[in-house]
Design a protein around this motif. Sequence first.
Motif, PDB file in Angstrom:
ATOM      1  N   SER A   4     -37.056  13.694  22.572  1.00  0.00           N
ATOM      2  CA  SER A   4     -36.159  14.407  21.877  1.00  0.00           C
ATOM      3  C   SER A   4     -36.243  15.794  21.439  1.00  0.00           C
ATOM      4  O   SER A   4     -35.366  16.519  21.150  1.00  0.00           O
ATOM      5  N   GLY A   5     -37.748  16.171  21.660  1.00  0.00           N
ATOM      6  CA  GLY A   5     -37.829  17.514  21.428  1.00  0.00           C
ATOM      7  C   GLY A   5     -38.518  17.757  19.826  1.00  0.00           C
ATOM      8  O   GLY A   5     -38.899  18.869  19.610  1.00  0.00           O
ATOM      9  N   ARG A   6     -38.315  16.783  19.430  1.00  0.00           N
ATOM     10  CA  ARG A   6     -38.559  16.695  17.653  1.00  0.00           C
ATOM     11  C   ARG A   6     -39.940  17.118  17.526  1.00  0.00           C
ATOM     12  O   ARG A   6     -40.921  16.602  18.439  1.00  0.00           O
ATOM     13  N   LYS A   7     -40.536  17.421  16.367  1.00  0.00           N
ATOM     14  CA  LYS A   7     -42.021  17.835  16.035  1.00  0.00           C
ATOM     15  C   LYS A   7     -42.429  16.347  15.707  1.00  0.00           C
ATOM     16  O   LYS A   7     -41.829  15.414  15.254  1.00  0.00           O
ATOM     17  N   LEU A   8     -43.966  15.954  15.513  1.00  0.00           N
ATOM     18  CA  LEU A   8     -44.381  14.642  15.609  1.00  0.00           C
ATOM     19  C   LEU A   8     -43.901  14.238  14.156  1.00  0.00           C
ATOM     20  O   LEU A   8     -43.636  12.976  13.962  1.00  0.00           O
ATOM     21  N   ARG A  12     -34.965  12.191  12.594  1.00  0.00           N
ATOM     22  CA  ARG A  12     -33.940  12.329  13.117  1.00  0.00           C
ATOM     23  C   ARG A  12     -32.862  12.779  12.046  1.00  0.00           C
ATOM     24  O   ARG A  12     -33.241  12.777  10.813  1.00  0.00           O
ATOM     25  N   ALA A  13     -31.775  13.568  12.321  1.00  0.00           N
ATOM     26  CA  ALA A  13     -30.718  13.831  11.664  1.00  0.00           C
ATOM     27  C   ALA A  13     -30.312  12.722  10.715  1.00  0.00           C
ATOM     28  O   ALA A  13     -29.941  11.533  11.351  1.00  0.00           O
ATOM     29  N   PRO A 178     -36.307   5.526  22.902  1.00  0.00           N
ATOM     30  CA  PRO A 178     -36.999   5.880  24.067  1.00  0.00           C
ATOM     31  C   PRO A 178     -38.699   5.684  23.772  1.00  0.00           C
ATOM     32  O   PRO A 178     -39.691   5.342  24.514  1.00  0.00           O
ATOM     33  N   GLU A 179     -38.891   6.374  22.280  1.00  0.00           N
ATOM     34  CA  GLU A 179     -40.174   6.237  21.920  1.00  0.00           C
ATOM     35  C   GLU A 179     -40.614   4.923  21.565  1.00  0.00           C
ATOM     36  O   GLU A 179     -41.697   4.416  21.621  1.00  0.00           O
TER      37      GLU A 179
END
Length: 237
Positions: A4-8, A12-13, A178-179
Amino acid sequence: MRPSGRKLSEMRAVSIETDVLKHAEGSCMIRMGDTHVLCTASIEERVPPFIKGSGQGWVTAEYGMLPRSTTSRMRREAQAGKQGGRTIEIQRLIGRSLRAGVDRNALGERQITVDCDVIQADGGTRCAAITGGWVALRMAVDKLMTAGDVISDPLISPVAAVSCGVYAGQPVLDLDYPEDSEAGVDANFIMRGDGQLIEVQMSAEGSTFSRDQMMQLLELAEQGVESLVAAQKAALA
């Protein structure tokens, strides 16, 4: 590194919309990324037979997924004539998690049933159900207190839940599908707003984990639950 490109340590929103149903004493739609769960709370002036006459109340839960909440259509469990093992396990988890934040004596001899229906699934449905389920429960209890049916607040503390895991060798917060499907370690942390742990579900899905990794995931979960409790309070304000 994350799909998703999120930081570790980035959630999520999260959004929680209240009063989404007309008839339920409490209702909300919780969205954690692309996971959307409809939660309702219903009050009944009765309790299960095993606590009848005790003066104590009861909080229980039911959970289900709509046929197209996932990438392919699932058969309705009603068609099979029974609930699957996963469904039973999750709804028991939701019920005991919510009860951990309730003073059942203060609730009085009545039952509140929290229904959690997954509209769309993208990982963490049980965590979203617990977090949204508490909001619906809070709304139902507020109506009891406004009506004078309950004198002192039976809700001890907010209850929220978040998933964590080890993905691509790194501890991450709030797994999406996906994770979750690729994580070497998968964990769910259920906590009260006062920091008390209610339940931890943690298992090696493809690799073992160290004590240090376990503590890293706990620290991430504490951050996540803190933000979820803030979202709960904002939704109810």
